[in-house]
Design a protein around this motif. Structure first.
Motif, PDB file in Angstrom:
ATOM      1  N   LYS A  77       9.887   7.912  16.318  1.00  0.00           N
ATOM      2  CA  LYS A  77       9.999   9.224  17.097  1.00  0.00           C
ATOM      3  C   LYS A  77      10.928   9.094  18.179  1.00  0.00           C
ATOM      4  O   LYS A  77      10.754   8.047  19.099  1.00  0.00           O
ATOM      5  CB  LYS A  77       8.673  10.007  17.325  1.00  0.00           C
ATOM      6  N   THR A  82      14.320  13.506  16.947  1.00  0.00           N
ATOM      7  CA  THR A  82      13.798  13.018  15.448  1.00  0.00           C
ATOM      8  C   THR A  82      12.620  12.216  15.250  1.00  0.00           C
ATOM      9  O   THR A  82      11.929  11.450  16.322  1.00  0.00           O
ATOM     10  CB  THR A  82      14.938  11.665  15.382  1.00  0.00           C
ATOM     11  N   THR A  83      12.026  12.904  14.310  1.00  0.00           N
ATOM     12  CA  THR A  83      10.815  12.216  13.771  1.00  0.00           C
ATOM     13  C   THR A  83      10.779  11.654  12.308  1.00  0.00           C
ATOM     14  O   THR A  83      11.375  12.510  11.436  1.00  0.00           O
ATOM     15  CB  THR A  83       9.551  12.949  13.855  1.00  0.00           C
ATOM     16  N   SER A  84      10.844  10.647  12.178  1.00  0.00           N
ATOM     17  CA  SER A  84      11.269  10.227  10.448  1.00  0.00           C
ATOM     18  C   SER A  84      10.331   8.726  10.364  1.00  0.00           C
ATOM     19  O   SER A  84       9.690   8.014  11.279  1.00  0.00           O
ATOM     20  CB  SER A  84      12.555   9.731  10.568  1.00  0.00           C
ATOM     21  N   GLN A  92      18.187   2.186   9.287  1.00  0.00           N
ATOM     22  CA  GLN A  92      18.271   3.138  10.494  1.00  0.00           C
ATOM     23  C   GLN A  92      19.127   2.587  11.519  1.00  0.00           C
ATOM     24  O   GLN A  92      18.918   1.634  11.748  1.00  0.00           O
ATOM     25  CB  GLN A  92      16.745   3.200  10.783  1.00  0.00           C
ATOM     26  N   HIS A 102      12.314   5.999  22.442  1.00  0.00           N
ATOM     27  CA  HIS A 102      11.645   6.252  21.348  1.00  0.00           C
ATOM     28  C   HIS A 102      10.414   5.134  21.235  1.00  0.00           C
ATOM     29  O   HIS A 102      10.193   4.482  21.903  1.00  0.00           O
ATOM     30  CB  HIS A 102      12.741   5.840  20.326  1.00  0.00           C
ATOM     31  N   ARG A 130      22.584   9.098  19.392  1.00  0.00           N
ATOM     32  CA  ARG A 130      22.656   9.515  17.889  1.00  0.00           C
ATOM     33  C   ARG A 130      21.641   8.694  17.141  1.00  0.00           C
ATOM     34  O   ARG A 130      21.401   7.563  17.520  1.00  0.00           O
ATOM     35  CB  ARG A 130      24.150   9.745  17.284  1.00  0.00           C
ATOM     36  N   TYR A 131      21.231   9.254  15.790  1.00  0.00           N
ATOM     37  CA  TYR A 131      20.310   8.870  15.070  1.00  0.00           C
ATOM     38  C   TYR A 131      20.713   8.937  13.556  1.00  0.00           C
ATOM     39  O   TYR A 131      21.231  10.062  13.287  1.00  0.00           O
ATOM     40  CB  TYR A 131      18.934   9.342  15.077  1.00  0.00           C
ATOM     41  N   ASP A 132      20.585   7.986  12.998  1.00  0.00           N
ATOM     42  CA  ASP A 132      21.031   8.220  11.394  1.00  0.00           C
ATOM     43  C   ASP A 132      19.911   7.379  10.544  1.00  0.00           C
ATOM     44  O   ASP A 132      19.658   6.327  11.033  1.00  0.00           O
ATOM     45  CB  ASP A 132      22.542   7.845  11.305  1.00  0.00           C
ATOM     46  N   GLN A 133      19.889   7.728   9.254  1.00  0.00           N
ATOM     47  CA  GLN A 133      19.180   7.059   8.271  1.00  0.00           C
ATOM     48  C   GLN A 133      19.545   7.011   7.143  1.00  0.00           C
ATOM     49  O   GLN A 133      19.772   8.353   6.569  1.00  0.00           O
ATOM     50  CB  GLN A 133      17.687   7.451   8.502  1.00  0.00           C
TER      51      GLN A 133
END
Length: 240
Positions: A77, A82-84, A92, A102, A130-133
């Motif tokens: 989080k 973002t929550t994943s 990630q 986070h 930024r976030y990516d997965q």
């Protein structure tokens, strides 16, 4: 050609009860002036988190942070919404940039989470966080290099703000492959996730690390069925 060898049992180690972590490079209470980084590869932590436990909310800034789960489910989080949950077979990336907070927790109540936490020093400061997965598509390229990270958003894998390229290699015993560096100013840090391998005359066992630079290419040979992470990174630190 220059090389450096880090045997698995020479890494720093921290046991916090709920967290057991091996540090390839200096981190937290582990300080080794000979192991501050490998080029822009600043952190390579091999973490094990107890069931239902994790890292509470904490800040990062101006760092590319990559998480690669090896076992279990890791919940993430962050302050950008973002929550994943990430699992083995996924990767990630989080660009901390101007600042992000986070948390990371073991999603399960009855099993460990094991994952690699990797920090790369970026070539751009103060970027928008930024976030990516993504899914890695495990086993898609048996006995070959499978790119999972690059500097280009249009390439295979996730991307970061740095001229870096990560590959996973799942090799069957006896198979070998030449790796050609993308940039002559880069080096490659090889980390054996499982099995054993050989680069030149250097034998590498599970969780050993081996850095190689000032070369255009090298050959990696599996001496057992192996899973190997190759991290190609610039050897020169960026000017801040």
């Amino acid at each position: 050609m220059k090389t450096v060898y880090h045997k698995s049992d020479s890494r720093g180690y921290a046991d916090h009860g709920w967290l057991k972590s091996h540090h390839t490079f200096s981190f937290a209470n582990y300080h080794n002036p000979e192991r501050m980084h490998f080029g822009v590869l600043r952190v390579l932590n091999d973490d094990q988190v107890a069931s239902g436990m994790g890292f509470g909310t904490h800040p990062h800034r101006d760092m590319e942070i990559i998480s690669i789960p090896l076992e279990g489910d890791l919940e993430h989080k962050d302050s950008i919404g973002t929550t994943s949950v990430i699992r083995k077979g996924e990767i990630q990336v989080m660009s901390a940039g101007t600042g992000v907070q986070h948390s990371e927790y073991n999603k399960n109540k009855d099993e460990l989470v094991k994952f690699l936490q990797i920090w790369i020093i970026p070539n751009k400061m103060n970027v928008e966080p930024r976030y990516d997965q993504i899914s890695i598509k495990e086993g898609e390229k048996l006995n070959d290099f499978q790119q999972i990270l690059s500097p280009n958003p249009d390439d295979e894998g996730v991307w970061i703000h740095q001229n870096a390229c990560f590959n996973l290699a799942k090799f069957e015993k006896g198979n070998s492959k030449e790796y050609k560096l993308h940039d002559s100013k880069n080096g490659v840090y090889i980390f054996i996730l499982s099995g054993s391998a050989k680069v030149g005359d250097q034998n590498l066992e599970t969780r050993d690390g081996f850095g190689i630079w000032e070369t255009d290419a090298f050959t990696l040979e599996a001496t057992e069925d192996s899973e190997i992470l190759l991290m190609e990174v610039p050897m020169d630190l960026p000017r801040m």
